[in-house]
Motif scaffolding. Structure first.
Motif, short mmCIF file in Angstrom:
data_model
loop_
_atom_site.label_atom_id
_atom_site.label_comp_id
_atom_site.label_asym_id
_atom_site.label_seq_id
_atom_site.Cartn_x
_atom_site.Cartn_y
_atom_site.Cartn_z
N ALA A 79 0.71 -1.35 0.02
CA ALA A 79 0.04 -0.15 0.08
C ALA A 79 0.84 1.27 0.03
N LEU A 80 1.88 1.26 0.86
CA LEU A 80 2.88 2.14 0.52
C LEU A 80 3.56 2.66 -0.67
N LYS A 81 3.62 1.59 -1.60
CA LYS A 81 4.14 1.84 -2.77
C LYS A 81 3.15 2.27 -3.90
N GLY A 82 1.92 2.48 -3.20
CA GLY A 82 0.70 3.06 -3.91
C GLY A 82 -0.43 2.22 -4.44
N GLN A 83 -0.31 0.90 -4.15
CA GLN A 83 -1.35 -0.10 -4.49
C GLN A 83 -2.35 -0.38 -3.43
N PRO A 84 -3.46 -0.55 -3.52
CA PRO A 84 -4.55 -1.18 -2.56
C PRO A 84 -4.22 -2.60 -2.23
N VAL A 85 -4.44 -2.89 -0.94
CA VAL A 85 -4.19 -4.38 -0.43
C VAL A 85 -5.53 -4.66 0.27
N GLN A 86 -5.85 -6.21 -0.06
CA GLN A 86 -6.90 -6.77 0.52
C GLN A 86 -6.45 -7.80 1.49
N THR A 87 -7.19 -7.93 2.59
CA THR A 87 -6.82 -9.05 3.57
C THR A 87 -8.12 -9.64 3.85
N VAL A 88 -8.65 -10.83 3.23
CA VAL A 88 -9.72 -11.07 3.61
C VAL A 88 -9.84 -11.95 4.90
N ASN A 89 -8.77 -12.59 5.53
CA ASN A 89 -8.89 -13.06 6.76
C ASN A 89 -7.44 -12.75 7.42
N ALA A 90 -7.73 -11.71 8.23
CA ALA A 90 -6.49 -11.21 8.96
C ALA A 90 -5.68 -12.10 9.91
N ALA A 91 -6.39 -13.02 10.48
CA ALA A 91 -6.05 -14.02 11.59
C ALA A 91 -5.24 -15.29 10.75
N GLN A 92 -5.08 -15.34 9.54
CA GLN A 92 -4.62 -16.37 8.99
C GLN A 92 -3.58 -15.85 8.06
N LYS A 93 -3.48 -14.50 7.97
CA LYS A 93 -2.26 -13.75 6.89
C LYS A 93 -1.15 -13.53 7.78
N VAL A 94 -0.04 -14.31 7.54
CA VAL A 94 1.30 -14.19 8.34
C VAL A 94 1.87 -12.80 8.49
N LYS A 95 2.01 -12.04 7.52
CA LYS A 95 2.28 -10.92 7.67
C LYS A 95 1.46 -9.60 8.29
N ILE A 110 -9.70 -6.71 6.06
CA ILE A 110 -9.13 -5.43 6.07
C ILE A 110 -8.98 -5.00 4.58
N LEU A 111 -9.05 -3.85 4.21
CA LEU A 111 -8.87 -3.17 2.97
C LEU A 111 -7.98 -1.83 3.31
N THR A 112 -6.92 -1.99 2.71
CA THR A 112 -5.89 -0.71 2.69
C THR A 112 -5.48 -0.02 1.57
N VAL A 113 -5.80 1.04 1.68
CA VAL A 113 -5.49 1.74 0.12
C VAL A 113 -4.51 3.10 0.73
N PRO A 114 -3.66 3.40 -0.20
CA PRO A 114 -2.69 4.63 -0.11
C PRO A 114 -3.58 5.98 -0.13
N VAL A 115 -2.84 6.83 0.92
CA VAL A 115 -3.11 8.13 0.96
C VAL A 115 -2.12 9.01 0.26
N ILE A 116 -2.30 9.47 -0.83
CA ILE A 116 -1.27 9.90 -1.90
C ILE A 116 -1.42 11.66 -1.91
#
Length: 422
Positions: A79-95, A110-116
Motif C-alpha cells: 500500500a505504501l508503494k501506491g497499491q491497494p491491499v486486501q486481507t480477507v482473513n487477517a487472522a490467517q495472514k502471516v504478515k 481489512i482493505l488498505t489503500v494508500p493516501v497520496i
C-alpha cells in the motif's frame, strides 16, 4: 449513505471552517457507514517513514487504537508503494501485525489503500469488517477517492500551519525592525541635537570671517569659507530633518493643529519658491480657486511640506523649464499638486520615493539628504491625508508631479476672501 454523497460531503467539509481533526473524523465515520464496515482508520507516516500512526479512527475500541502503531515493512509495504491491499482473513495472514488483537477486536477482513498527496504516499486508509469479505472494485475505488480527499484536508491543514508560522515570524521580524528603526531615529535625534550647538558656533565664526570682523581676507579665502559655510548649512538642514522625524513619530504634529489660513500657507510657500525659480530662470505658475477654506491643521508643518515640494521641483528642473503649483478644492478634502518639467524619477524607483534616505539614480548632483519627501509624507499622513507621486507628469509627459491631500473636517472650515495676486 451513497458513495457520491459521501464524497460530496467530504469535499464540503474540507472547505468548511471545521478543524482538520473534525474533517478526518467525519471522513472515516462516513466511509465506514457507506461501505457497511465495522470501522475505518486513517494512518499517517512518521517523519522517518518507519511507522504509521493513527490519525483518525471510527468503530475501533480505545484499547485497540491506543496500543497500536504499524511498522512499514509488513503487509502495508504494498500500500505504501501506491497499491491497494486486501486481507480477507487477517487472522490467517502471516504478515498481518497484531493478529491476536485483531481477533479480540472482531476484525476479519481489512482493505488498505494508500493516501497520496502530490504523487507521494503520506499514509494509508484502512477499512475493517467483522466478517470475511472480498471488496469489489467499486468499493476500492470509493475508498481511494475518500483517501484522496483526506490527503487534501491534510494539505490544507499543513499549508495553514505553514502560513501561520510564516506570518507569526513576519510579525516578529516587523516588530523587531520597527523597534530597531525607532531606536535608530532616537539615536539620530540625540546625536543631531548634540551637534547643533558646535555647528552653530562654527557657522557664527564663518559669518565673522566673511563679514571682515576678524580682518581682511583674500578672495580665495572667501571662496573656501563660503563653501564651508554652505556645507554647514546643509548639515543644519539634515539635523532639522532628523529632529522633525523624531517629533512626528512622537505625535507632535497633532498637538500643533489649529484653524489656519490655507491662503496664507500657499502664498508664503509660493513666495519662497518664486525667489528660487527666478534665480534659475524657471517659470513658476500658480493655479488656485478664487476662494480657499481655512483648515484645521499644523500650519507651519503644512507650509513646510508645500515649500519643500516646490523647492525640489525647482532644484531638479533646468533653466527655461516650468513648475506649477495647483490647489484643488475637492469638497471633502483639499488637494495640492506640484508639477515640474525636470529630470523626473525612473519608473522602477517610484516605489522607493518615500523611503528614508532615498535619492533617485538620476540625481547625479547628489543633492538633498533623502529625508525631505519622507518627512513630508509623514506630516500629511499625520493630518489623515495621503501623498503620491507620478513620473512623468500625466499632463505634460515630462518631469514629475507630487500630489497630497488633506481632509477637511465638517464644521471646522469656512471660506475666506477672494484671492489676491501671488
Amino acid at each position: 449513505m451513497p458513495y457520491l454523497q459521501v464524497l460530496f460531503e467530504a469535499a464540503k467539509r474540507i472547505s468548511s471552517p471545521l478543524s482538520t481533526d473534525e474533517v478526518l473524523q467525519a471522513i472515516v465515520e462516513n466511509t465506514a457507514h457507506a461501505i457497511t464496515a465495522k470501522g475505518c482508520s486513517l494512518l499517517l507516516l512518521s517523519p522517518n517513514k518507519e511507522r504509521l500512526m493513527q490519525s483518525a479512527t471510527y468503530g475501533l475500541s480505545d484499547r485497540y487504537v491506543k496500543k497500536r502503531f504499524f511498522s512499514t515493512d509488513t503487509s502495508l509495504s504494498q500500500a505504501l508503494k501506491g497499491q491497494p491491499v486486501q486481507t480477507v482473513n487477517a487472522a490467517q495472514k502471516v504478515k498481518v501485525q497484531y493478529q491476536v488483537q485483531d481477533k479480540k477486536e472482531g476484525i476479519v477482513s481489512i482493505l488498505t489503500v494508500p493516501v497520496i498527496l502530490n504523487d507521494d504516499v503520506i499514509g494509508v486508509m484502512r477499512v475493517y469488517t467483522s466478517e470475511p469479505r472480498q471488496f469489489t472494485g467499486e468499493e476500492i475505488d470509493f475508498v481511494e477517492g475518500v483517501a484522496s480527499l483526506g490527503a487534501l484536508a491534510l494539505q490544507k491543514a499543513w499549508l495553514h500551519d505553514t502560513i501561520s508560522r510564516d506570518l507569526q515570524q513576519c510579525n516578529i521580524d516587523v516588530s523587531r525592525l520597527e523597534n530597531e528603526k525607532k531606536n535608530l531615529f532616537r539615536f539620530l535625534s540625540m546625536t543631531a541635537h548634540d551637534l547643533k550647538a558646535p555647528l552653530s558656533a562654527v557657522q557664527t565664526y564663518f559669518g565673522v570671517l566673511l563679514g571682515g570682523f576678524a580682518g581682511e581676507i583674500s578672495e580665495r579665502q572667501r571662496t573656501i569659507i563660503s563653501r564651508c559655510s554652505t556645507r554647514v548649512s546643509e548639515l543644519f538642514e539634515l539635523i532639522s530633518d532628523l529632529l522633525d522625524i523624531s517629533k512626528i513619530e512622537a505625535g507632535q504634529v497633532v498637538t500643533e493643529m489649529d484653524e489656519v489660513s490655507l491662503r496664507s500657507i500657499v502664498t508664503r510657500s509660493v513666495q519662497t519658491g518664486r525667489i528660487l525659480a527666478e534665480k534659475k530662470g524657471i517659470a513658476l505658475q500658480v493655479d488656485t480657486p478664487s476662494k480657499l477654506p481655512r483648515l484645521y491643521a499644523a500650519g507651519g508643518r503644512l507650509q513646510h511640506v508645500l515649500t519643500h515640494l516646490i523647492s525640489n521641483a525647482v532644484t531638479y528642473t533646468d533653466e527655461g523649464g516650468s513648475v506649477e503649483v495647483k490647489v484643488i478644492d475637492g469638497g471633502s478634502d483639499i488637494q495640492f499638486q506640484v508639477s515640474d518639467t525636470g529630470i523626473g524619477i525612473p519608473e522602477n524607483e517610484l516605489c522607493n520615493v518615500f523611503t528614508e534616505f532615498f535619492r533617485a539614480s538620476n540625481n547625479i548632483k547628489g543633492k538633498g539628504s533623502g529625508l525631505g519627501v519622507s518627512i513630508a509624507k509623514r506630516v500629511v499622513e499625520a493630518h489623515g491625508g495621503d501623498m503620491w507621486v507620478e513620473s512623468p507628469c500625466p499632463d505634460t509627459g515630462k518631469g514629475c508631479r507630487f500630489t497630497f491631500s488633506i481632509p477637511r473636517r465638517t464644521g471646522e472650515s469656512h471660506y475666506v476672501e477672494h484671492a489676491t495676486a501671488q
